[in-house]
Design a protein around this motif. Structure first.
Motif, PDB file in Angstrom:
ATOM      1  N   GLU A   1       0.845  -1.201   0.000  1.00  0.00           N
ATOM      2  CA  GLU A   1       0.000   0.000   0.000  1.00  0.00           C
ATOM      3  C   GLU A   1       0.875   1.245   0.000  1.00  0.00           C
ATOM      4  OE1 GLU A   1      -2.225   0.834   3.619  1.00  0.00           O
ATOM      5  OE2 GLU A   1      -1.092  -0.743   4.662  1.00  0.00           O
ATOM      6  N   GLU A   2       0.265   2.362  -0.390  1.00  0.00           N
ATOM      7  CA  GLU A   2       0.958   3.641  -0.340  1.00  0.00           C
ATOM      8  C   GLU A   2       0.483   4.399   0.896  1.00  0.00           C
ATOM      9  OE1 GLU A   2       1.626   7.762  -2.912  1.00  0.00           O
ATOM     10  OE2 GLU A   2       0.882   5.942  -3.918  1.00  0.00           O
ATOM     11  N   LEU A   3       1.441   4.855   1.693  1.00  0.00           N
ATOM     12  CA  LEU A   3       1.134   5.578   2.923  1.00  0.00           C
ATOM     13  C   LEU A   3       1.363   7.078   2.715  1.00  0.00           C
ATOM     14  CD1 LEU A   3       2.811   3.262   5.602  1.00  0.00           C
ATOM     15  CD2 LEU A   3       0.467   3.199   4.736  1.00  0.00           C
ATOM     16  N   PRO A   4       0.854   7.904   3.616  1.00  0.00           N
ATOM     17  CA  PRO A   4       1.107   9.346   3.489  1.00  0.00           C
ATOM     18  C   PRO A   4       2.606   9.637   3.566  1.00  0.00           C
ATOM     19  CG  PRO A   4      -0.636   8.905   5.083  1.00  0.00           C
ATOM     20  CD  PRO A   4      -0.013   7.595   4.767  1.00  0.00           C
TER      21      PRO A   4
ATOM     22  N   ILE B   1       9.639   2.161   1.521  1.00  0.00           N
ATOM     23  CA  ILE B   1      10.428   2.692   0.421  1.00  0.00           C
ATOM     24  C   ILE B   1      10.018   4.143   0.189  1.00  0.00           C
ATOM     25  CG2 ILE B   1      11.007   2.466  -2.021  1.00  0.00           C
ATOM     26  CD1 ILE B   1      10.307  -0.547  -1.736  1.00  0.00           C
ATOM     27  N   LEU B   2      10.973   5.040   0.338  1.00  0.00           N
ATOM     28  CA  LEU B   2      10.737   6.472   0.150  1.00  0.00           C
ATOM     29  C   LEU B   2      11.397   6.912  -1.148  1.00  0.00           C
ATOM     30  CD1 LEU B   2      11.588   7.652   3.781  1.00  0.00           C
ATOM     31  CD2 LEU B   2       9.330   7.130   2.836  1.00  0.00           C
ATOM     32  N   SER B   3      10.605   7.535  -2.028  1.00  0.00           N
ATOM     33  CA  SER B   3      11.160   7.947  -3.310  1.00  0.00           C
ATOM     34  C   SER B   3      10.242   8.992  -3.927  1.00  0.00           C
ATOM     35  CB  SER B   3      11.325   6.736  -4.234  1.00  0.00           C
ATOM     36  OG  SER B   3      12.076   7.076  -5.373  1.00  0.00           O
ATOM     37  N   ARG B   4      10.366   9.140  -5.251  1.00  0.00           N
ATOM     38  CA  ARG B   4       9.506  10.055  -6.008  1.00  0.00           C
ATOM     39  C   ARG B   4       8.886   9.292  -7.171  1.00  0.00           C
ATOM     40  NH1 ARG B   4      10.036  15.357  -5.025  1.00  0.00           N
ATOM     41  NH2 ARG B   4       9.334  15.921  -7.128  1.00  0.00           N
ATOM     42  N   SER B   5       7.650   9.614  -7.454  1.00  0.00           N
ATOM     43  CA  SER B   5       6.944   9.006  -8.587  1.00  0.00           C
ATOM     44  C   SER B   5       5.937  10.026  -9.105  1.00  0.00           C
ATOM     45  CB  SER B   5       6.219   7.728  -8.150  1.00  0.00           C
ATOM     46  OG  SER B   5       5.484   7.177  -9.227  1.00  0.00           O
ATOM     47  N   ALA B   6       5.920  10.181 -10.412  1.00  0.00           N
ATOM     48  CA  ALA B   6       5.009  11.142 -11.038  1.00  0.00           C
ATOM     49  C   ALA B   6       5.183  12.536 -10.445  1.00  0.00           C
ATOM     50  CB  ALA B   6       3.562  10.663 -10.896  1.00  0.00           C
ATOM     51  N   GLY B   7       6.424  12.885 -10.128  1.00  0.00           N
ATOM     52  CA  GLY B   7       6.725  14.220  -9.644  1.00  0.00           C
ATOM     53  C   GLY B   7       6.367  14.492  -8.198  1.00  0.00           C
ATOM     54  N   ARG B   8       6.036  13.460  -7.426  1.00  0.00           N
ATOM     55  CA  ARG B   8       5.652  13.678  -6.029  1.00  0.00           C
ATOM     56  C   ARG B   8       6.396  12.681  -5.138  1.00  0.00           C
ATOM     57  NH1 ARG B   8       1.764   9.853  -4.438  1.00  0.00           N
ATOM     58  NH2 ARG B   8       1.128   8.483  -6.152  1.00  0.00           N
TER      59      ARG B   8
ATOM     60  N   LEU C   1       4.713   1.081   1.447  1.00  0.00           N
ATOM     61  CA  LEU C   1       4.870  -0.060   2.332  1.00  0.00           C
ATOM     62  C   LEU C   1       4.995  -1.295   1.448  1.00  0.00           C
ATOM     63  CD1 LEU C   1       4.953  -0.183   5.419  1.00  0.00           C
ATOM     64  CD2 LEU C   1       2.593  -1.013   5.362  1.00  0.00           C
ATOM     65  N   ALA C   2       6.006  -2.117   1.712  1.00  0.00           N
ATOM     66  CA  ALA C   2       6.288  -3.218   0.784  1.00  0.00           C
ATOM     67  C   ALA C   2       6.787  -4.440   1.542  1.00  0.00           C
ATOM     68  CB  ALA C   2       7.331  -2.774  -0.235  1.00  0.00           C
TER      69      ALA C   2
END
Length: 409
Positions: free
Chosen positions: A343-346, A393-400, A405-406
Motif C-alpha cells: 500500500e501507499e502511505l502518506p 520505500i521512500l522515493s519520487r513518482s510522477a513528480g511527487r 509499504l512493501a
C-alpha cells in the motif's frame, strides 16, 4: 612494526602454532595471550603480533580459504584483499598466459588465485613486511598445490616500486593501485584518483603493454577516467558492490565495454550472473507505479545497465534519474531485489508516523532514493512500536514524494 618481522622465524612460527592450538580448544585471544605469557618468555611485541595474526586468520577464511590458518596477515592488508571468488574471476581473465605480474600484490590474494589457475607469478610489493607475508602465503599455497597435483607454478615476490621493477617478461599484468594511505592498520581512503599509487596512467599503460591486462579499482571511480579501450566490469557479492575492474587486450571480451557481474552464495556454492553490453544503456521511460518495485543491484546501477535490465523485465522507471523500476508482473532476476507494494502511505512524516502505528509496525527497514532523508534519524523520530515488521520505500513518482509499504519477494 616491532615484532612482526619475527613471525616468519622458527620461534615466531612455533608461537603461532601454539596460539592456534589453544584457539582450537575454544580459548579467547585474551586467554591465549595470558597462557603464552605463563608458558614461555616472549618478546611483548612478538606476542602482540602473533595474537593479532591469530585473530586475523579466523577472519581471513572467506577471502583466503581453508589454508588461512597457516598464512600471515596484517589488518589493513586483509581488509583490502580481494575475496577468493573475485580473485578467481580475475585469474580466469588470464587464460592463455604463462606468467602474470601482480604489481602491488598486497598479501597475495590475486597471486594465490593465479597459482591455483596454473599461472606463474611475478609479484611486486612496495611495503617490505607485506612483501614478506605475501612470499610466505604463496609458499604455503605452492606447497599445497604441489602435494595435490605433483607440481606447482613458479613464483617470486619482489620488494620495491612497481613502476621501477615492472612486469619483466610476464605476458599478463594485473595491478591494484593503492587507494588507501600507507600502513598496516587504521589506514584512510585516498579520495583523489590522482593520488593513487602507482598512478592510473602507469596502471593503464602497464595493462595495455601485456598480452592481457587488468586493473582493480573502487566501484565509485569517476567514469570519465574509464579508458575507451577497456572493458569496465562492476562486481557485487551477495548484494555488496565490491569493485570495478578494467580489462585490456586479451583479458577484455570482444565488443563488451560494460559488464555487471553478480555473485550470489547458494547452499550448493555460488552462482554467477552477468549483464553485458557494448556501451551504457539508455534509461527506459517513466511509468505509473505497478504492483512491484525493483531495486537493481549496485553493479547494474554503476555499469549504467538499468535500461537493459528494465527492457528484459518489461519494467519502467518510477521517476527520471532514480534507480527504481516498477512493473505489474512478478519478475525473476538475479540482478535486483524485488518488492511487492502492499500500500501507499502518506509521505508527510506526521501522517506516516500515525499510519505505521495504526498497523502495529515496530520493525521497519527503510530504503530511499531521490529523497533527502536520513533513514536512521527518521526511524528514531517515528518511535515505532508493535509486533509487525515491514519495508518502507521512500522515493519520487510522477513528480511527487511517495512512501510505499512493501514486502520482499
Amino acid at each position: 612494526m616491532p615484532g612482526w618481522d619475527a613471525l616468519t622465524t622458527a620461534h615466531g612460527a612455533a608461537l603461532l602454532a601454539r596460539a592456534a592450538e589453544l584457539g582450537a580448544s575454544g580459548s579467547s585471544i585474551d586467554s591465549i595471550g595470558q597462557r603464552l605469557r605463563r608458558e614461555t618468555e616472549v618478546d611483548p611485541n612478538l606476542l602482540a603480533a602473533a595474537l593479532t595474526v591469530t585473530g586475523l586468520r579466523a577472519k581471513a577464511v572467506p577471502k583466503f580459504g581453508e589454508r588461512s590458518g597457516d598464512m600471515l596477515f596484517t589488518q589493513a592488508g586483509l581488509e583490502q584483499a580481494s575475496r577468493r571468488q573475485v580473485a578467481a574471476l580475475h585469474a580466469s581473465r588470464f587464460a592463455g598466459c604463462t606468467t602474470v605480474a601482480d604489481l602491488g600484490c598486497g598479501l597475495g590474494a590475486e597471486s594465490l588465485a593465479f597459482l591455483r589457475a596454473g599461472l606463474g607469478v611475478r609479484a611486486v610489493e612496495l611495503d617490505p613486511l607485506t612483501a614478506v607475508f605475501a612470499a610466505h602465503n604463496l609458499g604455503i599455497e605452492a606447497a599445497a598445490l604441489h602435494a595435490e597435483r605433483g607440481t606447482a607454478p613458479a613464483f617470486e615476490v619482489l620488494t620495491g616500486d612497481a613502476t621501477v621493477l615492472g612486469s619483466a617478461d610476464a605476458d599478463g599484468v594485473f595491478l591494484d593501485p593503492a587507494r588507501r594511505t600507507p600502513g598496516h592498520s587504521d589506514t584512510r581512503r585516498i579520495a583523489a584518483a590522482a593520488d593513487y599509487s602507482p598512478s592510473l596512467d602507469f596502471a593503464f599503460d602497464a595493462a595495455r603493454s601485456a598480452r592481457a591486462g587488468g586493473v582493480k579499482l573502487g566501484p565509485g571511480l569517476d567514469r570519465e577516467l574509464i579508458p575507451e579501450d577497456a572493458e569496465a566490469q562492476w562486481v557485487s557479492v551477495d548484494g555488496q558492490l565490491v569493485e570495478m575492474g578494467l580489462w585490456f587486450g586479451a583479458a577484455a571480451r570482444p565488443s563488451i565495454r560494460r559488464a555487471a557481474t553478480v555473485i550470489r552464495t547458494t547452499p550448493a556454492g555460488q552462482d554467477l550472473h552477468e549483464l553485458l553490453a557494448p556501451a551504457d544503456a539508455e534509461d527506459v521511460d517513466v511509468r505509473e507505479l505497478g504492483e512491484y518495485l525493483i531495486e537493481p543491484d549496485g553493479a547494474v546501477i554503476r555499469a549504467r545497465l538499468i535500461g537493459q535490465l528494465a527492457a528484459e523485465l518489461d519494467a519502467g522507471m518510477i521517476h527520471e534519474g532514480i534507480a527504481y523500476l516498477t512493473t505489474d508482473r512478478l519478475p525473476e532476476t538475479p540482478f535486483a531485489q524485488v518488492f511487492r507494494i502492499t500500500e501507499e502511505l502518506p509521505a508527510r512524516e506526521k501522517d506516516l508516523k500515525r499510519a505505521l502505528a495504526q498497523r502495529g509496525i515496530g520493525r521497519l527497514e527503510i530504503k530511499k532514493r531521490g529523497v533527502d532523508v536520513d533513514p536512521a534519524a527518521l526511524r528514531t523520530r517515528l518511535r515505532l512500536k508493535g509486533p509487525q515488521s515491514a519495508t518502507l520505500i521512500l522515493s519520487r513518482s510522477a513528480g511527487r514524494h511517495v512512501a510505499l509499504l512493501a514486502e520482499r519477494c
